[in-house]
Design a protein around this motif. Structure first.
Motif, PDB file in Angstrom:
ATOM      1  N   SER A  23       0.827  -1.199   0.000  1.00  0.00           N
ATOM      2  CA  SER A  23       0.000   0.000   0.000  1.00  0.00           C
ATOM      3  C   SER A  23       0.868   1.259   0.000  1.00  0.00           C
ATOM      4  O   SER A  23       0.611   2.199  -0.756  1.00  0.00           O
ATOM      5  CB  SER A  23      -0.924  -0.010   1.213  1.00  0.00           C
ATOM      6  OG  SER A  23      -1.699   1.159   1.246  1.00  0.00           O
ATOM      7  N   GLN A  27       1.270   4.362  -3.175  1.00  0.00           N
ATOM      8  CA  GLN A  27       0.652   5.663  -2.899  1.00  0.00           C
ATOM      9  C   GLN A  27       1.310   6.800  -3.684  1.00  0.00           C
ATOM     10  O   GLN A  27       0.669   7.802  -3.972  1.00  0.00           O
ATOM     11  CB  GLN A  27       0.683   5.976  -1.406  1.00  0.00           C
ATOM     12  CG  GLN A  27      -0.178   5.069  -0.564  1.00  0.00           C
ATOM     13  CD  GLN A  27      -1.627   5.016  -1.008  1.00  0.00           C
ATOM     14  OE1 GLN A  27      -2.237   6.008  -1.343  1.00  0.00           O
ATOM     15  NE2 GLN A  27      -2.186   3.808  -1.014  1.00  0.00           N
ATOM     16  N   GLU A  32      -4.431   4.988 -11.346  1.00  0.00           N
ATOM     17  CA  GLU A  32      -5.404   4.151 -10.651  1.00  0.00           C
ATOM     18  C   GLU A  32      -4.914   2.719 -10.812  1.00  0.00           C
ATOM     19  O   GLU A  32      -4.536   2.310 -11.923  1.00  0.00           O
ATOM     20  CB  GLU A  32      -6.797   4.311 -11.264  1.00  0.00           C
ATOM     21  CG  GLU A  32      -7.411   5.663 -11.025  1.00  0.00           C
ATOM     22  CD  GLU A  32      -7.654   5.947  -9.546  1.00  0.00           C
ATOM     23  OE1 GLU A  32      -8.087   5.034  -8.814  1.00  0.00           O
ATOM     24  OE2 GLU A  32      -7.406   7.087  -9.118  1.00  0.00           O
ATOM     25  N   PHE A  34      -5.633  -1.355  -9.991  1.00  0.00           N
ATOM     26  CA  PHE A  34      -6.603  -2.367  -9.588  1.00  0.00           C
ATOM     27  C   PHE A  34      -5.978  -3.755  -9.691  1.00  0.00           C
ATOM     28  O   PHE A  34      -5.107  -3.994 -10.529  1.00  0.00           O
ATOM     29  CB  PHE A  34      -7.856  -2.305 -10.465  1.00  0.00           C
ATOM     30  CG  PHE A  34      -8.580  -1.005 -10.347  1.00  0.00           C
ATOM     31  CD1 PHE A  34      -9.516  -0.820  -9.337  1.00  0.00           C
ATOM     32  CD2 PHE A  34      -8.320   0.040 -11.211  1.00  0.00           C
ATOM     33  CE1 PHE A  34     -10.181   0.394  -9.206  1.00  0.00           C
ATOM     34  CE2 PHE A  34      -8.969   1.255 -11.092  1.00  0.00           C
ATOM     35  CZ  PHE A  34      -9.905   1.425 -10.092  1.00  0.00           C
ATOM     36  N   ALA A  46     -10.124  -5.142  -6.652  1.00  0.00           N
ATOM     37  CA  ALA A  46      -9.924  -4.172  -5.575  1.00  0.00           C
ATOM     38  C   ALA A  46      -8.995  -3.072  -6.052  1.00  0.00           C
ATOM     39  O   ALA A  46      -8.072  -3.318  -6.837  1.00  0.00           O
ATOM     40  CB  ALA A  46      -9.321  -4.856  -4.347  1.00  0.00           C
ATOM     41  N   ASN A  47      -9.256  -1.877  -5.577  1.00  0.00           N
ATOM     42  CA  ASN A  47      -8.358  -0.759  -5.798  1.00  0.00           C
ATOM     43  C   ASN A  47      -7.180  -0.957  -4.843  1.00  0.00           C
ATOM     44  O   ASN A  47      -7.371  -1.030  -3.623  1.00  0.00           O
ATOM     45  CB  ASN A  47      -9.086   0.552  -5.504  1.00  0.00           C
ATOM     46  CG  ASN A  47      -8.245   1.764  -5.790  1.00  0.00           C
ATOM     47  OD1 ASN A  47      -7.023   1.745  -5.682  1.00  0.00           O
ATOM     48  ND2 ASN A  47      -8.906   2.847  -6.159  1.00  0.00           N
ATOM     49  N   LYS A  49      -5.008   0.985  -3.859  1.00  0.00           N
ATOM     50  CA  LYS A  49      -4.757   2.106  -2.951  1.00  0.00           C
ATOM     51  C   LYS A  49      -5.669   2.051  -1.728  1.00  0.00           C
ATOM     52  O   LYS A  49      -5.541   2.855  -0.822  1.00  0.00           O
ATOM     53  CB  LYS A  49      -4.893   3.429  -3.693  1.00  0.00           C
ATOM     54  CG  LYS A  49      -3.770   3.604  -4.729  1.00  0.00           C
ATOM     55  CD  LYS A  49      -3.776   4.965  -5.342  1.00  0.00           C
ATOM     56  CE  LYS A  49      -2.589   5.092  -6.283  1.00  0.00           C
ATOM     57  NZ  LYS A  49      -2.522   6.426  -6.879  1.00  0.00           N
ATOM     58  N   SER A  50      -6.545   1.076  -1.693  1.00  0.00           N
ATOM     59  CA  SER A  50      -7.442   0.875  -0.556  1.00  0.00           C
ATOM     60  C   SER A  50      -6.929  -0.300   0.285  1.00  0.00           C
ATOM     61  O   SER A  50      -6.865  -1.428  -0.185  1.00  0.00           O
ATOM     62  CB  SER A  50      -8.855   0.557  -1.055  1.00  0.00           C
ATOM     63  OG  SER A  50      -9.623  -0.024  -0.025  1.00  0.00           O
ATOM     64  N   ILE A  51      -6.568  -0.029   1.514  1.00  0.00           N
ATOM     65  CA  ILE A  51      -6.078  -1.090   2.406  1.00  0.00           C
ATOM     66  C   ILE A  51      -7.152  -2.149   2.589  1.00  0.00           C
ATOM     67  O   ILE A  51      -6.864  -3.341   2.593  1.00  0.00           O
ATOM     68  CB  ILE A  51      -5.631  -0.463   3.744  1.00  0.00           C
ATOM     69  CG1 ILE A  51      -4.156  -0.544   4.029  1.00  0.00           C
ATOM     70  CG2 ILE A  51      -6.320  -0.986   4.902  1.00  0.00           C
ATOM     71  CD1 ILE A  51      -3.258  -1.504   3.584  1.00  0.00           C
ATOM     72  N   LEU A  52      -8.409  -1.732   2.716  1.00  0.00           N
ATOM     73  CA  LEU A  52      -9.502  -2.683   2.889  1.00  0.00           C
ATOM     74  C   LEU A  52      -9.629  -3.582   1.662  1.00  0.00           C
ATOM     75  O   LEU A  52      -9.842  -4.792   1.779  1.00  0.00           O
ATOM     76  CB  LEU A  52     -10.815  -1.957   3.162  1.00  0.00           C
ATOM     77  CG  LEU A  52     -12.020  -2.829   3.466  1.00  0.00           C
ATOM     78  CD1 LEU A  52     -11.753  -3.750   4.652  1.00  0.00           C
ATOM     79  CD2 LEU A  52     -13.244  -1.979   3.719  1.00  0.00           C
ATOM     80  N   GLY A  53      -9.485  -3.005   0.479  1.00  0.00           N
ATOM     81  CA  GLY A  53      -9.537  -3.802  -0.742  1.00  0.00           C
ATOM     82  C   GLY A  53      -8.444  -4.850  -0.779  1.00  0.00           C
ATOM     83  O   GLY A  53      -8.666  -6.004  -1.150  1.00  0.00           O
ATOM     84  N   ASN A  56      -9.276  -7.684   1.683  1.00  0.00           N
ATOM     85  CA  ASN A  56     -10.348  -8.547   1.186  1.00  0.00           C
ATOM     86  C   ASN A  56      -9.876  -9.549   0.138  1.00  0.00           C
ATOM     87  O   ASN A  56     -10.461 -10.621   0.004  1.00  0.00           O
ATOM     88  CB  ASN A  56     -11.499  -7.711   0.624  1.00  0.00           C
ATOM     89  CG  ASN A  56     -12.312  -7.070   1.714  1.00  0.00           C
ATOM     90  OD1 ASN A  56     -12.341  -7.525   2.846  1.00  0.00           O
ATOM     91  ND2 ASN A  56     -12.975  -5.977   1.376  1.00  0.00           N
TER      92      ASN A  56
END
Length: 88
Positions: A23, A27, A32, A34, A46-47, A49-53, A56
């Motif tokens: 991550s 940054q 973008e 994915f 998942a993107n 740049k999203s930690i949650l993505g 998951n």
């Protein structure tokens, strides 16, 4: 005009690598980014740049994923991600 690149990569992580490091690495890119992974027969995206993505997707060694980068520095971002995911 936006540049888009993609590549399918087989993940070869070492035990010291973490999702947080990935991550932080991405940054700095404007692109973008994915990641697509087949999870139990369903394609998940998942993107990065999203930690949650990232969490998951549950990335593991020997997973095959598709990385898609779109933006002015897409080529550089893809190279950095490929290098990170193929650390061994």
């Amino acid at each position: 005009m936006s540049n888009q690149v993609s590549k399918t990569i087989r993940i070869q992580l070492d035990d010291a690598q973490t999702i947080m490091e990935l991550s932080q690495l991405i940054q700095k890119y404007d692109a973008e980014i994915f990641l697509q992974k087949n999870v139990h027969g369903s394609m998940m995206e998942a993107n990065l740049k999203s930690i949650l993505g990232l969490v998951n997707l549950q990335l593991q060694g020997d997973d095959q994923v598709k990385v898609i980068c779109e933006g002015p520095d897409a080529d550089s971002a893809l190279q950095a991600i490929e290098h990170f995911l193929n650390a061994n």
